[in-house]
Design a protein around this motif. Structure first.
Motif, PDB file in Angstrom:
ATOM      1  N   ARG A   1       0.783  -1.308  -0.062  1.00  0.00           N
ATOM      2  CA  ARG A   1       0.138  -0.107  -0.046  1.00  0.00           C
ATOM      3  C   ARG A   1       0.822   1.230   0.220  1.00  0.00           C
ATOM      4  O   ARG A   1       2.176   1.195   0.693  1.00  0.00           O
ATOM      5  CB  ARG A   1      -0.792   0.015   1.078  1.00  0.00           C
ATOM      6  CG  ARG A   1      -2.088  -0.802   1.059  1.00  0.00           C
ATOM      7  CD  ARG A   1      -2.995  -0.563   2.365  1.00  0.00           C
ATOM      8  NE  ARG A   1      -4.047  -1.620   2.484  1.00  0.00           N
ATOM      9  CZ  ARG A   1      -5.026  -1.282   3.357  1.00  0.00           C
ATOM     10  NH1 ARG A   1      -5.118  -0.361   4.176  1.00  0.00           N
ATOM     11  NH2 ARG A   1      -6.091  -2.505   3.571  1.00  0.00           N
ATOM     12  N   PRO A   2       0.500   2.388  -0.562  1.00  0.00           N
ATOM     13  CA  PRO A   2      -0.678   2.364  -1.770  1.00  0.00           C
ATOM     14  C   PRO A   2      -0.179   1.216  -2.963  1.00  0.00           C
ATOM     15  O   PRO A   2       1.061   1.060  -2.998  1.00  0.00           O
ATOM     16  CB  PRO A   2      -0.566   3.936  -2.235  1.00  0.00           C
ATOM     17  CG  PRO A   2       0.181   4.571  -1.065  1.00  0.00           C
ATOM     18  CD  PRO A   2       1.064   3.518  -0.428  1.00  0.00           C
TER      19      PRO A   2
ATOM     20  N   VAL B   1      -2.793  12.179  -9.644  1.00  0.00           N
ATOM     21  CA  VAL B   1      -3.524  11.341  -8.769  1.00  0.00           C
ATOM     22  C   VAL B   1      -3.435  11.650  -7.386  1.00  0.00           C
ATOM     23  O   VAL B   1      -2.303  12.411  -6.765  1.00  0.00           O
ATOM     24  CB  VAL B   1      -3.001   9.892  -8.883  1.00  0.00           C
ATOM     25  CG1 VAL B   1      -1.376   9.883  -8.443  1.00  0.00           C
ATOM     26  CG2 VAL B   1      -3.684   8.794  -8.057  1.00  0.00           C
ATOM     27  N   ALA B   2      -4.397  11.257  -6.405  1.00  0.00           N
ATOM     28  CA  ALA B   2      -4.397  11.598  -4.853  1.00  0.00           C
ATOM     29  C   ALA B   2      -4.470  10.428  -4.137  1.00  0.00           C
ATOM     30  O   ALA B   2      -5.225   9.394  -4.609  1.00  0.00           O
ATOM     31  CB  ALA B   2      -5.710  12.415  -4.810  1.00  0.00           C
ATOM     32  N   VAL B   3      -3.776  10.219  -3.233  1.00  0.00           N
ATOM     33  CA  VAL B   3      -3.595   9.011  -2.322  1.00  0.00           C
ATOM     34  C   VAL B   3      -3.935   9.560  -0.767  1.00  0.00           C
ATOM     35  O   VAL B   3      -3.368  10.384  -0.235  1.00  0.00           O
ATOM     36  CB  VAL B   3      -2.042   8.564  -2.201  1.00  0.00           C
ATOM     37  CG1 VAL B   3      -1.966   7.545  -1.383  1.00  0.00           C
ATOM     38  CG2 VAL B   3      -1.883   8.062  -3.778  1.00  0.00           C
ATOM     39  N   ASP B   4      -4.856   8.891  -0.183  1.00  0.00           N
ATOM     40  CA  ASP B   4      -5.086   8.835   1.055  1.00  0.00           C
ATOM     41  C   ASP B   4      -4.052   8.094   1.984  1.00  0.00           C
ATOM     42  O   ASP B   4      -3.545   6.821   1.878  1.00  0.00           O
ATOM     43  CB  ASP B   4      -6.342   8.185   1.651  1.00  0.00           C
ATOM     44  CG  ASP B   4      -6.888   8.334   2.857  1.00  0.00           C
ATOM     45  OD1 ASP B   4      -6.278   8.021   3.789  1.00  0.00           O
ATOM     46  OD2 ASP B   4      -8.135   8.513   3.291  1.00  0.00           O
TER      47      ASP B   4
ATOM     48  N   GLU C   1      -4.594   4.116   0.235  1.00  0.00           N
ATOM     49  CA  GLU C   1      -5.574   4.074  -1.165  1.00  0.00           C
ATOM     50  C   GLU C   1      -5.522   5.329  -1.803  1.00  0.00           C
ATOM     51  O   GLU C   1      -5.376   6.333  -1.445  1.00  0.00           O
ATOM     52  CB  GLU C   1      -7.046   3.649  -0.471  1.00  0.00           C
ATOM     53  CG  GLU C   1      -7.034   2.517   0.647  1.00  0.00           C
ATOM     54  CD  GLU C   1      -8.557   2.438   1.006  1.00  0.00           C
ATOM     55  OE1 GLU C   1      -9.082   3.225   0.752  1.00  0.00           O
ATOM     56  OE2 GLU C   1      -8.366   1.269   1.666  1.00  0.00           O
ATOM     57  N   ILE C   2      -5.753   4.996  -3.170  1.00  0.00           N
ATOM     58  CA  ILE C   2      -5.974   5.915  -4.445  1.00  0.00           C
ATOM     59  C   ILE C   2      -7.300   6.483  -3.937  1.00  0.00           C
ATOM     60  O   ILE C   2      -8.324   5.666  -4.070  1.00  0.00           O
ATOM     61  CB  ILE C   2      -5.683   5.333  -5.505  1.00  0.00           C
ATOM     62  CG1 ILE C   2      -4.210   5.050  -5.700  1.00  0.00           C
ATOM     63  CG2 ILE C   2      -5.958   6.389  -6.492  1.00  0.00           C
ATOM     64  CD1 ILE C   2      -3.763   4.348  -7.023  1.00  0.00           C
TER      65      ILE C   2
END
Length: 658
Positions: free
Chosen positions: A410-411, A537-540, A545-546
């Motif tokens: 992860r991610p 792209v954004a990642v939490d 997670e994406i």
């Protein structure tokens, strides 16, 4: 009757405007926001606390001012001679500056290393100083930024605020932030020689393009060592200098544990040649007195048979004790890197939340599209990292391969790990078929396919994936935003006796092989993989997670209509984020600066630029007139010349109207 229709028309127009919504009144309050280092903060992130520009009013942004540096080198303006005797037309300049805002003054450097200060409200030049770098001797003409330190004035009553810059010809300069005068007490009349201890080398083989990091009263500097030329390149040593005197406090020479450092006749260190360098952005953690280095790979990049364990620290994040330069921990993203998969981006610091616990963390993007999340005190991964088997089919004599490579669970990967003939793409059956044939003829076992004499598919390539502009990190939402690039390439090693002009620019002298790299494109010049070729792209970060991914830009300016409507051209640059939930980025070949909603990826606004904005934008709220500005350097990029991104010299600021 005419009056009746006039009144009716006025009533309809008024109703239409009302239904569409009037521009809401602008609130010019909010926090004053500086931008004090390249990544906005000492640990990076490209984050601003400014809140004046919001999703509701961003559509009202307009150009506020423009600055022209005048420093541009056009492609072919002169030639550059390589050690093998080959001469090449000079590449154009590639200005990647992110300015600083300190003491309500903008500071930066031109592509030719001229340092300057600007009025943040008007872009008017307040002072400049030219160190007279001989551009004709440089391969890569660029300056990403400067560094700022504030303390007390020297004996001349100046230099309480010091601006530092590394130069392309291997110098470190210190000037007074108020006047631009050299700080005479720093080094020799304001200059430190970064070439000391490096041994003999050509000038363009060692250059400081990225700004140093400030930790207390120390300035920590790395430098770029030119790729692909020979295996006896200058050392990648990292040094800490006293910000007042320029005296070296410590150095870190990236040699393997147990190897005895070499000293000259005077007992001074002779830094290890060909070692991993730190060409990108360094981070520091003042609270923990740590320095975080993103290391490149060891010369000559694509052949490692002669390294003798010298790549122990290659393609890693290395944490040093800020007081001594001693190793605290290191985490390697690529073992025995023979793909030039440098760690390209600033190690970015954040706070990781898990089960009610806050862990000091670090996010590290890579050219492979792997985003590693680490505990920044220990280097331990926050999510599992698996050592997985990778291709072992290299027939290159003298080379050896790592049997495994680290993969974060992860991610998920931000770049595909494979591109096969069945994935070939084209506008027509004809060019799609040609792409399929090309892909079928390459040695291809997916990511980490080793270089070969047959020709290997290089995907991700050494341009990314992710690169030096990422990531932007919103600490309130714990979201990282990254731009990615997806362009396959052919990677081929040729035995030395068979080397031709095609490989003269990448001779890898001192090894048995020269190098050829070329993009995998159709007869129409289009990449053989399906678009998009560039995304945002954004990642939490807490969940790994994406959150969302969207194509960045269109083929406008590089393709005719309707092909120009295709989304996701190649990009170079990086994003910046604000507390109001906005992400700003240029980077695309269609020459726009854009604003996106950080939480959703919705595109909210764009403005045209005169050429490619292949730098990372910054934003600030000026204390003088209380307005928030968004600033982008539009200077083109030498690596994007094939896409029409010609060099130029613009800094452009946008703000809400008065």
């Amino acid at each position: 009757m005419r009056n009746f229709y006039s009144i009716l028309t006025l009533m309809l127009a008024t109703a239409l405007l009302t239904s569409c919504g009037q521009p809401e009144e602008i609130d010019y309050s909010g926090p004053t926001a500086d931008w004090t280092s390249y990544g906005a903060n000492e640990g990076g992130g490209h984050y601003s606390a400014a809140t004046q520009i919001t999703a509701d009013n961003v559509m009202q942004l307009e150009q506020a001012w423009e600055y022209r540096s005048g420093d541009v080198r056009m492609p072919g303006d002169g030639t550059v001679a390589y050690p093998n005797g080959a001469e090449f037309p000079a590449m154009g300049s590639g200005w990647q500056l992110t300015p600083l805002l300190v003491n309500d003054t903008l500071y930066g450097c031109t592509a030719f290393n001229r340092m300057f200060a600007l009025d943040p409200r008007t872009g008017e030049e307040l002072w400049s100083v030219d160190p007279q770098v001989d551009i004709s001797k440089e391969v890569m003409v660029n300056c990403r930024g400067v560094s700022s330190w504030q303390g007390e004035a020297n004996s001349d009553g100046i230099c309480a605020h010091r601006i530092f810059m590394g130069t392309m010809d291997g110098r470190l300069l210190a000037v007074d932030g108020a006047t631009g005068q050299f700080c005479k007490d720093f080094g020799v009349d304001g200059t430190v020689d970064l070439k000391a201890g490096l041994g003999k080398h050509l000038e363009y083989e060692y250059s400081a393009h990225s700004p140093g990091a400030i930790l207390g009263d120390k300035l920590i500097m790395g430098a770029m060592v030119l790729d692909r030329v020979h295996n006896d390149m200058p050392s990648g040593v990292v040094r800490a200098f006293d910000v007042r005197t320029g005296k070296k406090i410590w150095h870190w020479d990236p040699i393997p544990p147990g190897q005895t450092p070499e000293l000259d006749a005077n007992g001074e260190p002779v830094y290890q040649r060909g070692s991993s360098n730190v060409w990108s952005i360094i981070s520091v953690d003042t609270e923990r007195n740590l320095v975080f280095l993103p290391t490149g790979n060891t010369s000559t990049d694509f052949y490692g048979g002669l390294r003798d364990n010298l790549d122990y620290y290659s393609s890693s994040v290395v944490a040093l004790n800020g007081g001594t330069g001693e190793i605290v921990w290191h985490f390697q993203m690529v073992h025995h890197d023979i793909w030039d998969y440098d760690t390209p981006a600033q190690p970015t610091l954040f706070e990781f939340e898990r089960d009610g616990e806050t862990i000091p963390a670090l996010a590290q993007p890579t050219k492979m599209g792997h985003l590693f999340l680490l505990n920044r005190e220990t280097g331990e991964p926050l999510f599992a990292v698996e050592e997985r088997p990778v291709p072992q089919g290299s027939e290159v004599a003298g080379e050896y391969l790592s049997p495994t490579q680290p993969f974060p669970t992860r991610p998920p990967p931000l770049h595909p790990s494979r591109l096969g003939p069945e994935d070939a793409w084209g506008f027509t059956f004809w060019d799609k078929s040609a792409c399929r044939d090309t892909l079928a003829g390459l040695y291809n076992e997916g990511i980490f396919t080793p270089p070969s004499t047959q020709g290997s598919l290089f995907y991700p390539s050494d341009f990314g994936g992710n690169n030096w502009g990422t990531p932007a990190l919103d600490p309130e939402r714990n979201i990282a935003v990254l731009n990615s690039r997806f362009i396959p390439a052919i990677l081929k090693l040729t035995p030395r006796e068979q080397c031709s002009e095609a490989s003269a620019a990448s001779p890898q002298l001192g090894t048995p092989y020269c190098l050829e790299i070329a993009p995998v494109v159709s007869p129409l010049g289009v990449p053989c993989n399906e678009p998009p070729w560039g995304t945002l792209v954004a990642v939490d970060l807490n969940r790994g997670e994406i959150l969302w991914e969207t194509a960045l830009g269109t083929l406008e300016h590089i393709a005719p209509w309707p092909v120009s409507l295709i989304k996701g051209p190649p990009n170079v640059g990086g994003p910046a984020v604000t507390a109001s939930g906005l992400t700003f980025i240029a980077g695309s070949t269609d020459r726009y600066l854009r604003a996106f909603a950080t939480e959703t990826g919705e595109e909210l606004w764009k403005a045209p630029l005169p050429t490619g904005g292949h730098a990372t934008p910054m934003t600030y709220r000026s204390g003088k007139n209380q307005k928030q500005y968004v600033v982008i350097t539009a200077g083109g990029h030498f690596g994007m010349a094939a896409y029409g991104q010609m060099p130029s010299d613009h800094i452009i600021a946008f703000a809400l109207p008065d």
